[in-house]
Design a protein around this motif. Structure first.
Motif, PDB file in Angstrom:
ATOM      1  N   GLN A  10      38.676  27.053  41.035  1.00 30.22           N
ATOM      2  CA  GLN A  10      38.112  25.699  40.934  1.00 30.22           C
ATOM      3  C   GLN A  10      39.134  24.711  40.380  1.00 30.22           C
ATOM      4  O   GLN A  10      40.020  25.082  39.610  1.00 30.22           O
ATOM      5  N   THR A  27      35.571  24.150  46.039  1.00 26.83           N
ATOM      6  CA  THR A  27      36.562  24.272  44.948  1.00 26.83           C
ATOM      7  C   THR A  27      36.629  23.100  43.970  1.00 26.83           C
ATOM      8  O   THR A  27      37.414  23.162  43.024  1.00 26.83           O
ATOM      9  N   ARG A  56      38.366  29.747  49.581  1.00 23.29           N
ATOM     10  CA  ARG A  56      38.996  28.596  48.919  1.00 23.29           C
ATOM     11  C   ARG A  56      39.871  27.842  49.896  1.00 23.29           C
ATOM     12  O   ARG A  56      39.857  26.608  49.953  1.00 23.29           O
ATOM     13  N   ARG A  78      38.980  23.997  50.970  1.00 16.78           N
ATOM     14  CA  ARG A  78      39.655  22.950  50.194  1.00 16.78           C
ATOM     15  C   ARG A  78      40.107  21.760  51.046  1.00 16.78           C
ATOM     16  O   ARG A  78      39.932  20.605  50.627  1.00 16.78           O
TER      17      ARG A  78
END
Ligand SMILES: Nc1nc2c(c(=O)[nH]1)N[C@H]1C(S)=C(S)[C@@H](COP(=O)(O)O)O[C@H]1N2
Ligand SMILES: [Mo]
Length: 227
Positions: A9, A70, A203, A207
């Protein structure tokens, strides 16, 4: 001072309106009055109102919010009612869900939906929230009522919450998006981003979509307020 973010994150300083882009232009029709329909494997379908919820102790809690794509926003002050109190004082006595109904489907007025294990909803930090940072919940963040489940990714935190269903299996559940995008639990600490694919891989897939999604949701909100 602050604890590290969960795996994968990154912190944002703002709190954008967000979701699957198909929901950017869908808005709730009722933002003032709370009306929660309870159904599924229940003895009695019923509706829980804002006045019903007001009989419960008001709970205010600060928590961090983690979107599966994220981004995270720290330190939001939510206020509302513990899901456990709502269940024990309204859902259980009035709807009487079957003991075997361990899967809960949550639906928003815009058609968004997800599911969570019933047991996860009883965690003390899970709220039905009607206030954010000391103000009534704004349209962008789920008016008039949303689920706040801080241990679970953002997509489990259904906005404009209008229906809660109790089922013994997932037969009645169809994910909002592709099935792989909805993990049955979606716990942030375990990086349960999606179904069948490792969290760290998702991710990289998600993203690059963040900035265009934030822009699409903001544009839709601007267009709506211009009328
Ligand atoms: N009804 C509804 N709930 C929703 C969504 C949505 O589009 N519609 N998006 C989900 C996703 S993916 C996230 S990250 C959060 C975003 O909450 P926010 O718009 O308050 O930032 O809401 C979740 N709940
Ligand atoms: Mo999200």
């Amino acid at each position: 001072m602050s604890t590290p973010l969960p795996p994968g994150q990154r912190e944002r300083s703002d709190f954008p309106r967000f979701g699957l882009t198909q929901f950017a232009r869908r808005f709730p029709t009722q933002t003032e009055r709370i009306e929660l329909l309870l159904k599924g494997e229940v003895e009695q379908e019923c509706t829980v109102s804002g006045e019903d919820l007001a009989s419960l102790p008001r709970v205010t809690r600060s928590s961090d919010f983690h979107c599966v794509t994220t981004w995270s926003r720290r330190g939001l002050d939510w206020s509302g009612f513990a899901f456990a109190d709502f269940f024990h004082h309204h859902a259980m006595p009035r709807a009487r869900p079957a003991a075997a109904a361990t899967l809960v489907i949550l639906r928003g007025q815009d058609g968004a939906r997800t599911s969570l294990p019933f047991a996860d909803l009883l965690a003390p930090d899970v709220l039905l929230a009607d206030r954010l940072d000391g103000q009534p919940l704004p349209l962008a963040h789920g008016a008039p009522l949303r689920l706040v489940a801080p241990a679970h990714y953002g997509y489990k935190n259904v906005k404009h919450l209008s229906r809660i269903e109790f089922w013994s299996d997932a037969r009645h559940f169809r994910a909002s998006a592709f099935g792989f995008m909805d993990h049955p639990r979606g716990r942030v600490a375990e990086e349960e981003r999606g179904r069948g694919l490792p969290g760290p891989m998702l991710r990289w897939l998600y993203r690059p979509l963040v900035s265009s999604t934030v822009a699409a949701f903001q544009r839709a909100l601007d267009e709506r307020s211009r009328g």
